[in-house]
Scaffold this motif. Structure first.
Motif, PDB file in Angstrom:
ATOM      1  N   UNK A  83       2.569   3.111  -3.959  1.00 32.55           N
ATOM      2  CA  UNK A  83       2.038   4.176  -4.796  1.00 32.55           C
ATOM      3  C   UNK A  83       2.568   5.525  -4.353  1.00 32.55           C
ATOM      4  N   UNK A  84       2.506   5.713  -3.040  1.00 33.19           N
ATOM      5  CA  UNK A  84       2.899   6.999  -2.478  1.00 33.19           C
ATOM      6  C   UNK A  84       4.386   7.257  -2.721  1.00 33.19           C
TER       7      UNK A  84
ATOM      8  N   UNK B 114      -0.169   7.394   1.958  1.00 36.87           N
ATOM      9  CA  UNK B 114       0.709   6.254   2.216  1.00 36.87           C
ATOM     10  C   UNK B 114      -0.057   4.931   2.303  1.00 36.87           C
ATOM     11  N   UNK B 115      -1.321   4.974   2.651  1.00 32.41           N
ATOM     12  CA  UNK B 115      -2.067   3.722   2.794  1.00 32.41           C
ATOM     13  C   UNK B 115      -2.632   3.224   1.476  1.00 32.41           C
TER      14      UNK B 115
ATOM     15  N   UNK C 259      10.514   9.028   3.594  1.00 35.84           N
ATOM     16  CA  UNK C 259       9.523   8.080   3.120  1.00 35.84           C
ATOM     17  C   UNK C 259      10.146   6.967   2.283  1.00 35.84           C
TER      18      UNK C 259
ATOM     19  N   UNK D 112       5.023   7.876  -6.427  1.00 36.47           N
ATOM     20  CA  UNK D 112       4.555   9.180  -6.888  1.00 36.47           C
ATOM     21  C   UNK D 112       5.467  10.293  -6.401  1.00 36.47           C
ATOM     22  N   UNK D 113       5.918  10.173  -5.147  1.00 33.01           N
ATOM     23  CA  UNK D 113       6.859  11.154  -4.608  1.00 33.01           C
ATOM     24  C   UNK D 113       8.113  11.197  -5.466  1.00 33.01           C
TER      25      UNK D 113
ATOM     26  N   UNK E 297       0.826  -1.205   0.000  1.00 26.76           N
ATOM     27  CA  UNK E 297       0.000   0.000   0.000  1.00 26.76           C
ATOM     28  C   UNK E 297       0.859   1.252   0.000  1.00 26.76           C
ATOM     29  N   UNK E 298       2.080   1.152   0.485  1.00 24.97           N
ATOM     30  CA  UNK E 298       2.937   2.333   0.504  1.00 24.97           C
ATOM     31  C   UNK E 298       3.615   2.622  -0.819  1.00 24.97           C
TER      32      UNK E 298
ATOM     33  N   UNK F 192      -0.299  14.391  -3.070  1.00 22.30           N
ATOM     34  CA  UNK F 192       0.261  13.452  -2.109  1.00 22.30           C
ATOM     35  C   UNK F 192      -0.052  13.995  -0.728  1.00 22.30           C
TER      36      UNK F 192
ATOM     37  N   UNK G  47      -3.067  10.315  -3.680  1.00 23.67           N
ATOM     38  CA  UNK G  47      -2.400   9.156  -3.093  1.00 23.67           C
ATOM     39  C   UNK G  47      -2.029   9.441  -1.640  1.00 23.67           C
TER      40      UNK G  47
END
Lengths: 295, 138
Positions: free
Chosen positions: A44-45, B10-11, A233, A48-49, A41-42, B77, B8
Motif C-alpha cells: 500500500x505504502x 509501511x506496515x 522504498x 501510494x508513494x 503490508x508494504x 504517507x 498509510x
C-alpha cells in the motif's frame, strides 16, 4: 531380482533425503509466512508513494528536479534481484529468461543474490556491482542500494534504471517482473493488484490532470525529501517481493520433493517385502524338499 | 461535502474513508485541510493528526512523512500512525530512553546520518507520549 540389501540401502538413503527436504520445507514455510506478511503490508505504502509521484510528475516541468529529467545517456542500468540459495524450483530460471529478453548490448547489470549473478556472469554480461542483503531484509540494507542507483542515474550515463525481480502473487504463483525505477514511471504493478475500497480514489488523479500544486516549504524542499524516500522504498519493496517469492517457491518445491520421497519409500518398501517373501518361500521349499529326500 | 482521507504506513493502511476535516502537523506548522482545499504537497513532521468523521474527532500520533492534498482527497504517507489506545506508554518511554542514551554515546560529527535517524525516533516517541498524556488530562 534386486537383492535385499540393495533395496534396504536405497530406502535408507531416500529416507535421509526426505528428512532434509522436510526440514527445509518447514524452515521455508516459517520464513515464507513472515516474508509474505512483510511484502503484502508494504505494498500500500509503496503504491501510494508511486501514485503521489506520478501525480506530481504530470504537474511539474521536467526541469524542476534532476531525478525527473531524462538524461542523454544511452546505456541502461538493470538491477537484478535473485536468491542466494537454490532449491526453489524454477524461480531463478524464469527470472533469468525474462532478464535475457530485456538486456541488450548497452545494459549494465547490478545484482542482488548469488544465483543470477553467477548465471549472468557466465553469459558475459557486464556486471558493474553486486550487493548483499540480509534475510529478512531490514530497510537499512535497501537504503545504500537505492542511493547507489540514484548516484549512477545522476552521472547521466544511463537513460533508465530498471529492476528485475520476482513479483509475489500467491504461494503457488510468482511472476518475473521488470519495473522502471528512474525516471519515475507509473507502477504497472498497481494495475494488477486489487485494493479494497480503493476504486474511487485511484481514478481521481486521471480525470483531473492539470493541478497546480502548492509546495510546502517549496518545490525543491519537498522533492529533495520525497524522491530519495520513494526510491529507497521502492527498492526495499521489490526486495521484499523477491524474498516472499523465494520462500514460497522453496516451500512448494520442498513439499513436492518430500511427497515424492515418501511415495518412493512406499514403493521401495513394497518391493522389499515382495523380495523378502520370495526369499522365505524359496527357503521353505528347499527345507521341505530336503526333508522329503531324507525320508 | 466530505473528503476522502487515506493514512498509510509501511506496515499497514491505517485509515481509509470519508472525513469532514483533517488537521495535520505539516513541516511548516499545523495545517487544516477542509474539502476543496487547494492542491498541496507538504512534508509531515512527527506530531498529532486529527480528523473528524461522523461528527466525532479522532486523534492519531503520527511520524514523519508526506501528505498530498487535493480538492477531494488527502493521502498521508507516514512511517508511523497509531491511535491513543495502541500506544504503550512504558514501551515508548523505554524506546525514547534508549534512543537518548545512544545519542549521547555517538560522536555527532562522524555519523550525521545516524544522529538524524535517532533524533527522528526521539521526536516520534515524543509525539506518541504527548498524545497519550494529553488524553489522560482530559
Amino acid at each position: 531380482m534386486a537383492n535385499l540389501r540393495d533395496i534396504r540401502r536405497r530406502i535408507k538413503s531416500v529416507k535421509n533425503t526426505s528428512q532434509i527436504t522436510k526440514a527445509m520445507q518447514l524452515v521455508a514455510a516459517a520464513k515464507m509466512k513472515k516474508a509474505q506478511d512483510q511484502a503484502l503490508s508494504g505494498r500500500d505504502y509503496a503504491d501510494r508513494l508511486n501514485r503521489v509521484l506520478v501525480d506530481l510528475k504530470e504537474n511539474l516541468s521536467e526541469e524542476e528536479h534532476v531525478l525527473l529529467k531524462q538524461p542523454a545517456g544511452k546505456k541502461e542500468l538493470l538491477l537484478v534481484i535473485s536468491t542466494d540459495k537454490g532449491l526453489c524450483g524454477g524461480l531463478n530460471t524464469n527470472l533469468l529468461k525474462r532478464v535475457k529478453a530485456e538486456i541488450g548490448d548497452d545494459t549494465e547489470v547490478v545484482t542482488v543474490g548469488r544465483k543470477l549473478r553467477l548465471s549472468l556472469g557466465k553469459l558475459g554480461q557486464n556486471i558493474v556491482s553486486d550487493w548483499e542483503v540480509a534475510d529478512p531484509t531490514p530497510f537499512a540494507d535497501a537504503k545504500p542500494l537505492g542511493g547507489y542507483l540514484t548516484d549512477q542515474f545522476l552521472t547521466g550515463e544511463y537513460s533508465s534504471v530498471k529492476v528485475a525481480f520476482t513479483n509475489f502473487e500467491t504461494t503457488l504463483t510468482q511472476t518475473p517482473w521488470i519495473q522502471q525505477l528512474l525516471p519515475v514511471e507509473e507502477s504497472k504493478l498497481a494495475e494488477k493488484r486489487s485494493y479494497e475500497g480503493m476504486g474511487e480514489g485511484a481514478e481521481v488523479g486521471e480525470t483531473d490532470q492539470s493541478r497546480d500544486y502548492i509546495f510546502e516549504p517549496d518545490t525543491e524542499g519537498v522533492l529533495d525529501r520525497l524522491l530519495p524516500l520513494y526510491l529507497n522504498y521502492q527498492v526495499y519493496q521489490m526486495i521484499l517481493e523477491a524474498r516472499a517469492s523465494e520462500h514460497s517457491a522453496r516451500m512448494v518445491a520442498m513439499k513436492a520433493a518430500t511427497d515424492n520421497a515418501e511415495q518412493m519409500i512406499k514403493d521401495l518398501t513394497l518391493e522389499y517385502n515382495k523380495v523378502r517373501q520370495a526369499a522365505i518361500t524359496s527357503e521353505l521349499l528347499e527345507i521341505t524338499t530336503a526333508m522329503k529326500a531324507m525320508e | 461535502m466530505p473528503e476522502l482521507l487515506e493514512i498509510v504506513t509501511p506496515e499497514r493502511k491505517v485509515f481509509s474513508g470519508e472525513v469532514e476535516n483533517v488537521y495535520l502537523p505539516g513541516s511548516e506548522g499545523e495545517l487544516g485541510a477542509l474539502p476543496g482545499h487547494a492542491p498541496l504537497v507538504t512534508g509531515v513532521s512527527p506530531g498529532e493528526l486529527r480528523y473528524k468523521v461522523d461528527g466525532k474527532i479522532e486523534e492519531l500520533a503520527i511520524g514523519s512523512g508526506f501528505a498530498e492534498v487535493t480538492q477531494e482527497k488527502i493521502t498521508i504517507l507516514a512511517d508511523l500512525a497509531v491511535s491513543d489506545s495502541e500506544i504503550d506508554e512504558k514501551k515508548v518511554e523505554e524506546a525514547m530512553k534508549r534512543a537518548e542514551e545512544s545519542l549521547a554515546k555517538i560522536d555527532s560529527s562522524d555519523n550525521a546520518e545516524e544522529v538524524a535517524a535517532i533524533q527522528a525516533s526521539i521526536s516520534k516517541s515524543m509525539a506518541q507520549l504527548n498524545l497519550k498524556r494529553k488524553r489522560r488530562r482530559v
